[in-house]
Design a protein around this motif. Structure first.
Motif, PDB file in Angstrom:
ATOM      1  N   LEU A  29       0.965  -1.119   0.047  1.00  0.00           N
ATOM      2  CA  LEU A  29       0.112  -0.004  -0.051  1.00  0.00           C
ATOM      3  C   LEU A  29       0.786   1.267   0.114  1.00  0.00           C
ATOM      4  O   LEU A  29       0.561   2.192  -0.805  1.00  0.00           O
ATOM      5  CB  LEU A  29      -1.078   0.028   1.242  1.00  0.00           C
ATOM      6  CG  LEU A  29      -1.803   1.223   1.395  1.00  0.00           C
ATOM      7  CD1 LEU A  29      -2.798   1.434   0.204  1.00  0.00           C
ATOM      8  CD2 LEU A  29      -2.635   1.081   2.656  1.00  0.00           C
ATOM      9  N   ALA A  32       2.234   1.967  -3.360  1.00  0.00           N
ATOM     10  CA  ALA A  32       1.391   2.488  -4.409  1.00  0.00           C
ATOM     11  C   ALA A  32       1.194   3.846  -4.286  1.00  0.00           C
ATOM     12  O   ALA A  32       0.514   4.361  -5.002  1.00  0.00           O
ATOM     13  CB  ALA A  32       0.048   1.490  -4.297  1.00  0.00           C
ATOM     14  N   LEU A  33       1.169   4.270  -2.824  1.00  0.00           N
ATOM     15  CA  LEU A  33       0.584   5.795  -2.852  1.00  0.00           C
ATOM     16  C   LEU A  33       1.391   6.827  -3.683  1.00  0.00           C
ATOM     17  O   LEU A  33       0.680   7.897  -4.342  1.00  0.00           O
ATOM     18  CB  LEU A  33       0.513   6.379  -1.421  1.00  0.00           C
ATOM     19  CG  LEU A  33      -0.370   5.479  -0.642  1.00  0.00           C
ATOM     20  CD1 LEU A  33      -0.278   5.674   0.930  1.00  0.00           C
ATOM     21  CD2 LEU A  33      -1.920   5.444  -1.108  1.00  0.00           C
ATOM     22  N   ALA A  37      -2.178   6.361  -6.373  1.00  0.00           N
ATOM     23  CA  ALA A  37      -3.278   5.520  -6.062  1.00  0.00           C
ATOM     24  C   ALA A  37      -4.073   6.215  -5.100  1.00  0.00           C
ATOM     25  O   ALA A  37      -3.444   6.797  -3.960  1.00  0.00           O
ATOM     26  CB  ALA A  37      -2.721   4.103  -5.288  1.00  0.00           C
ATOM     27  N   ASN A  39      -7.227   5.299  -4.089  1.00  0.00           N
ATOM     28  CA  ASN A  39      -8.233   4.589  -3.229  1.00  0.00           C
ATOM     29  C   ASN A  39      -7.694   3.392  -3.274  1.00  0.00           C
ATOM     30  O   ASN A  39      -6.480   2.827  -3.879  1.00  0.00           O
ATOM     31  CB  ASN A  39      -9.677   4.446  -3.926  1.00  0.00           C
ATOM     32  CG  ASN A  39      -9.573   4.060  -5.307  1.00  0.00           C
ATOM     33  OD1 ASN A  39      -9.023   2.956  -5.770  1.00  0.00           O
ATOM     34  ND2 ASN A  39     -10.336   4.818  -6.041  1.00  0.00           N
ATOM     35  N   SER A  41      -8.675   0.244  -4.451  1.00  0.00           N
ATOM     36  CA  SER A  41      -8.733  -0.477  -5.717  1.00  0.00           C
ATOM     37  C   SER A  41      -7.476  -0.015  -6.604  1.00  0.00           C
ATOM     38  O   SER A  41      -7.045  -0.691  -7.222  1.00  0.00           O
ATOM     39  CB  SER A  41     -10.153  -0.124  -6.480  1.00  0.00           C
ATOM     40  OG  SER A  41     -11.131  -0.852  -5.986  1.00  0.00           O
ATOM     41  N   ALA A  42      -7.407   1.304  -6.701  1.00  0.00           N
ATOM     42  CA  ALA A  42      -5.906   1.525  -7.455  1.00  0.00           C
ATOM     43  C   ALA A  42      -5.067   1.344  -6.782  1.00  0.00           C
ATOM     44  O   ALA A  42      -3.818   0.973  -7.452  1.00  0.00           O
ATOM     45  CB  ALA A  42      -5.919   3.299  -7.288  1.00  0.00           C
ATOM     46  N   ALA A  43      -4.786   1.018  -5.395  1.00  0.00           N
ATOM     47  CA  ALA A  43      -3.636   0.478  -4.685  1.00  0.00           C
ATOM     48  C   ALA A  43      -3.327  -0.939  -5.030  1.00  0.00           C
ATOM     49  O   ALA A  43      -2.053  -1.247  -5.003  1.00  0.00           O
ATOM     50  CB  ALA A  43      -3.664   0.721  -3.324  1.00  0.00           C
ATOM     51  N   GLU A  44      -4.365  -1.713  -5.336  1.00  0.00           N
ATOM     52  CA  GLU A  44      -4.128  -3.039  -5.590  1.00  0.00           C
ATOM     53  C   GLU A  44      -3.540  -3.217  -7.095  1.00  0.00           C
ATOM     54  O   GLU A  44      -2.790  -4.160  -7.223  1.00  0.00           O
ATOM     55  CB  GLU A  44      -5.635  -3.693  -5.875  1.00  0.00           C
ATOM     56  CG  GLU A  44      -5.636  -5.052  -6.035  1.00  0.00           C
ATOM     57  CD  GLU A  44      -6.945  -5.514  -6.196  1.00  0.00           C
ATOM     58  OE1 GLU A  44      -7.292  -6.723  -6.480  1.00  0.00           O
ATOM     59  OE2 GLU A  44      -8.137  -4.767  -5.949  1.00  0.00           O
ATOM     60  N   GLN A  45      -3.617  -2.251  -7.844  1.00  0.00           N
ATOM     61  CA  GLN A  45      -3.343  -2.325  -9.465  1.00  0.00           C
ATOM     62  C   GLN A  45      -1.544  -2.759  -9.592  1.00  0.00           C
ATOM     63  O   GLN A  45      -1.409  -3.716 -10.233  1.00  0.00           O
ATOM     64  CB  GLN A  45      -3.556  -1.232 -10.436  1.00  0.00           C
ATOM     65  CG  GLN A  45      -5.254  -1.006 -10.093  1.00  0.00           C
ATOM     66  CD  GLN A  45      -5.873  -2.528 -11.025  1.00  0.00           C
ATOM     67  OE1 GLN A  45      -5.573  -2.876 -11.798  1.00  0.00           O
ATOM     68  NE2 GLN A  45      -6.707  -2.944  -9.987  1.00  0.00           N
ATOM     69  N   PRO A  46      -0.762  -1.934  -8.927  1.00  0.00           N
ATOM     70  CA  PRO A  46       0.690  -2.290  -9.101  1.00  0.00           C
ATOM     71  C   PRO A  46       1.175  -3.749  -8.622  1.00  0.00           C
ATOM     72  O   PRO A  46       1.836  -4.233  -9.264  1.00  0.00           O
ATOM     73  CB  PRO A  46       1.344  -1.240  -8.271  1.00  0.00           C
ATOM     74  CG  PRO A  46       0.451  -0.058  -8.022  1.00  0.00           C
ATOM     75  CD  PRO A  46      -1.206  -0.873  -8.063  1.00  0.00           C
ATOM     76  N   ASP A  60      -8.295  -5.455  -2.648  1.00  0.00           N
ATOM     77  CA  ASP A  60      -8.850  -3.980  -1.857  1.00  0.00           C
ATOM     78  C   ASP A  60      -9.440  -4.204  -0.783  1.00  0.00           C
ATOM     79  O   ASP A  60      -9.217  -3.645   0.550  1.00  0.00           O
ATOM     80  CB  ASP A  60      -9.541  -3.158  -2.732  1.00  0.00           C
ATOM     81  CG  ASP A  60     -10.964  -3.526  -3.277  1.00  0.00           C
ATOM     82  OD1 ASP A  60     -10.926  -4.889  -3.225  1.00  0.00           O
ATOM     83  OD2 ASP A  60     -11.806  -2.871  -3.946  1.00  0.00           O
TER      84      ASP A  60
END
Length: 89
Positions: A29, A32-33, A37, A39, A41-46, A60
């Motif tokens: 997490l 990802a920030l 990212a 939210n 869901s966006a933090a999950e993508q990397p 997420d």
């Protein structure tokens, strides 16, 4: 010991099947920030794109459960763990 191992020693243990270590979720997490990212869901993508680097990506909802499980003194313990690791890097 790296950051994930040091954090694992200070974070509460989860009640799940142990597939995702909470310390690894916190590190993923945090990584990802900076790229943007906004939210969970966006933090999950990397993690999904770079499985070979970080292992299986936490969903997420798993990340949300991890954050919810952190007790009040957890941020202080995490900061101390981070300082300890930074002294060796």
């Amino acid at each position: 010991m790296g950051l994930s191992g040091t954090l694992a020693a200070v974070l509460p243990v989860g009640a799940g099947d142990g597939r995702h270590e909470r310390a690894a979720i916190v590190v993923q997490l945090a990584a990802a920030l900076p790229p943007g990212a906004a939210n969970l869901s966006a933090a999950e993508q990397p993690g999904l794109r770079h499985r070979s680097l970080s292992g299986p990506a936490a969903s997420d909802s798993t990340t949300r459960r991890t954050l919810t499980a952190l007790d009040e003194p957890a941020p202080t313990r995490m900061a101390k763990a981070r300082r300890t690791v930074r002294q060796h890097v």
